[in-house]
Design an enzyme around this catalytic site. Sequence first.
Site, PDB file in Angstrom:
ATOM      1  CB  THR A 165      -0.942  -0.004   1.219  1.00  0.00           C
ATOM      2  OG1 THR A 165      -1.757  -1.187   1.192  1.00  0.00           O
ATOM      3  CG2 THR A 165      -1.848   1.221   1.201  1.00  0.00           C
ATOM      4  CB  ALA A 166       3.946   2.179   1.841  1.00  0.00           C
ATOM      5  CD  GLU A 226      -5.102  -4.307   3.731  1.00  0.00           C
ATOM      6  OE1 GLU A 226      -4.682  -5.230   4.446  1.00  0.00           O
ATOM      7  OE2 GLU A 226      -4.415  -3.791   2.822  1.00  0.00           O
ATOM      8  NE  ARG A 240      -3.998 -16.295   0.307  1.00  0.00           N
ATOM      9  CZ  ARG A 240      -4.306 -15.737   1.467  1.00  0.00           C
ATOM     10  NH1 ARG A 240      -3.736 -14.601   1.818  1.00  0.00           N
ATOM     11  NH2 ARG A 240      -5.167 -16.300   2.284  1.00  0.00           N
TER      12      ARG A 240
END
Length: 529
Positions: free
Chosen positions: A235-236, A259, A401
């Site tokens: 996110t950063a 999120e 994933r």
Amino acid sequence: MNQENQNKTRKRIVTSTGIPVTEIGKLPPQSVELEEAVLGAMLLEKEALSTVIDILSPESFYKEQNGKVFAAIVSLFNRSEPVDILTVTQELKRNGELEFVGGSYYVSALTNRIASSANIEFHARVVAQKFLQRELIRIGTETIKTAYEDSTDVFELLDHTTQNIFEILDNNVRKQHDKMSTLITKALDEIDAATNQKDGLLGVPSGFTALDRITGGWQKSDLLILAARPGMGKTAFVVTMAKNAAVEFKKPVAIFSLEMSSVQLVKRLISSETELPQDKILKGNLEDYEYQQLHERIKNLAVAPLYIDDTPALSIFELRAKARRLKENQKIELIIIDYLQLMSGGPDGKGNREQEISQISRGLKSLSKELEIPIIALSQLSRQVENRPGGSKRPQLSDLRESGAIEQDADMVMFIYRPEYYGLEVDENNEPTKGRAEIIIAKNRHGALETVKLRFIGQYAKFADLDYNEGQDSIYSSNQPKSLEQNNDFLANNDGTKTVQSKNWDKADDIQSGDIIKRNDIDDVNDAF
């Protein structure tokens, strides 16, 4: 005469809504004559079959018998078998549907409906349009019926209705082929535009020098996947990138944050832009000078073309509707999704989670092509990267994933790797890892596979180039430092102070009154003269 007019009126009445009504009710949009003409042309000429096969489907036909005949023709076409009256009749007999459609007589009679296939494409498109009208009526009727029920969840109804409409578009509205001459012209225009770009950035810049040098900016119609383990800084990274694009380059950017709330995300943006620690901003524990620094540095951020949507559990159909509106109204040039695994496939919930992620991935790629803008989707990595033998924790494509479809659909796959995250103080070259991050480009349809090293500043939740110093303007900023100027205020209050040239002088006669002397080997200024 009056009786004849009354009969005509009874047979066909047009309501105030424009819907034709017969004496037995509303008549759905249809054109059975054109359906039979299309089927007859397909039975007569092979070229007609190739023209129509990608315009219509068995469901496009209002008369069910015609749909069965068309399905038999398509089945023969897919098996590369001849298509004529005899083979179609045999195929219908094999499927047990010959009597249902009206026997071999009905099939042979279709060829009498038309003399040639000259206008078959036009006829087929009319049939397809009638089908679209019927589908819209069906969806509208279902929506009205469900909306009247008190137990209806209005948001689920909106989602379901939107999904049905988009399915109609996806299945029936297809882009036509382009001529090579047209494509060559478009390609040359893009090459010329890239040549005229002094910085070499034809796409949306990330604001990271080394990364932009490899990618040339994020390109139109590309789906980019950024994956990492939790806490690695996904996110950063995208927040810093969105800020760079919106603030420095004035590129409209949309962030769909599944999120974090929009306010939490903005606090991260403020910390990154003002270089004030996140915990101080969160607790409001700021000194006076920090408040001043905050209000001064957020001026550009406040007017940046940055749009944030924090709708939870966003479905691919909701995303498509929102993105289309943002593209139309705000002219967005980049979409960021945080993150892919938190999206839902739709209200049906069919299949397992891997199939749902595959559906979302394909939907994102389709959306990027439709809107002609890059889409960056964040993704989680599986835990197998933590348990990999040999000690290397650098992620690989196989670590993505829940679905291999993500790797397949993406135009570029990037990983964030910070050795410091795993407690490693030095890397393989014995260089310190503190505050260092690697952006690993593991898949790139347009260029090389490389690793870009960046600086990670955890307290501000931001990434920057390796040579970045805290407090400096971005290398892309137009606020370049001013050249050195004479301090007139200081000279106006010189109090008899004298100066000498710093070098290349050897005569006391060169010294002028009002100058300043700079020497380290004297105690009294006047002793120098």
